[in-house]
Write an enzyme that holds these catalytic residues in place. Structure first.
Site, PDB file in Angstrom:
ATOM      1  CD  GLU A 261       7.066  -8.353  -1.100  1.00  0.00           C
ATOM      2  OE1 GLU A 261       6.603  -9.377  -0.563  1.00  0.00           O
ATOM      3  OE2 GLU A 261       6.470  -7.262  -1.150  1.00  0.00           O
TER       4      GLU A 261
ATOM      5  CD  GLU B  87       1.647  -6.572   0.553  1.00  0.00           C
ATOM      6  OE1 GLU B  87       1.940  -7.608   1.120  1.00  0.00           O
ATOM      7  OE2 GLU B  87       2.518  -5.784   0.122  1.00  0.00           O
TER       8      GLU B  87
END
Ligand code: MN
Length: 286
Positions: free
Chosen positions: A151, A245
């Protein structure tokens, strides 16, 4: 594209029982629930079995995310720390393998949050050590039908990769079909020049995607250019999961680690907002 939500939206601490969130994600209409890979790594075989069968019963697919703690930093100058980190990543891959495999994302390449030591300006040695460690850890991903998705996060959270290009270079160096790039619209918004070009640059190396607004609200509440995001995903024929998220609540480990210093959840019904964000996301990704 299958759309998911991260369980941490509803809780204050990282280690929780994921079962209620399988029900919740399913009731709200999501395809995917993302859970904490660190918690999964420490589950017994029986606990893994019961999580898997519950998810199957509810038609929910699972994805996993973690930011390595400093004791597991695979870019560390200390080889004993690196080795602990490699073992931890292997343990994650084995546990996720018992759940049928799938995408594991996050800050797998170093510790989170982290910054370069103040007297160091060249991050190359950290990147190089991380790649060497990852080449070892990724073998467990290959053996367990797992992908490790690196990420890209903003500079205030980590230093090893802040742009998509840095992640592409890292993944290329790791040289495994199980190593992929992971992007997050919240981080893209801070570091990259353009949304569309960034996602298109990742192309078939994009293994996982987090979506969220510039203020970490659910999609639809901020100024992320969603039509650009959707255009780019269509252009690269993205087939992975799209996981929202959002972080709205202050307090606990999560409020502390995500730096939620004002109550963004004020007056909002979290379930209702999740459903609304899911509708919004399905509409834009159509
Ligand atoms: Mn993210």
């Amino acid at each position: 594209m299958k759309i998911g939500i991260y369980y941490a939206y509803w809780v204050h601490n990282w280690n929780v029982d994921f079962h209620p969130f399988i029900d919740k994600a399913s009731d709200l209409g999501f395809d995917v629930l993302e859970v904490n890979a660190g918690t999964v790594a420490n589950m017994t075989s029986d606990e893994l079995k019961s999580l898997k069968s519950h998810a199957n019963d509810k038609g929910i697919e699972l994805s996993y995310v973690v930011g390595l703690q400093a004791q597991y930093d695979i870019s560390s100058e200390d080889s004993s720390v690196r080795n602990r980190g490699i073992e931890f990543l292997k343990q994650i891959a084995e546990s996720v393998g018992k759940l049928g495999g799938g995408p594991v994302g996050g800050i797998l390449y170093g510790s989170w949050p982290s910054t370069l030591p103040y007297d160091v300006s060249d991050k190359r040695p950290f990147v190089d050590r991380s790649v060497i460690s990852m080449k070892e850890a990724i073998k467990a991903a290959e053996d367990n039908n797992v992908t490790f998705n690196m990420e890209v996060v903003n500079r205030f959270e980590q230093f090893i990769m802040n742009t998509c290009q840095e992640a592409i270079d890292y993944v290329k160096a790791v040289d495994s079909t199980c190593a992929k790039v992971m992007l997050d619209t919240f981080h893209i918004n801070i570091e990259e020049d353009f949304f569309k070009e960034t996602i298109i640059r990742a192309n078939d190396q994009l293994g996982h995607l987090h979506i969220g607004e510039n203020n970490r609200m659910p999609p639809g509440y901020g100024h992320i250019p969603w039509s650009d995001v959707a255009d780019a995903l269509r252009k690269i024929k993205y087939q992975g999961y799209v996981v929202m998220e959002p972080f709205l609540m202050t307090g606990g480990e999560i409020g502390r680690d995500i730096k939620v210093f004002r109550d963004l959840a004020k007056g909002l019904d979290l379930d209702k907002e999740a459903r609304k964000a899911l509708d919004f996301t399905r509409k834009i990704l159509k």
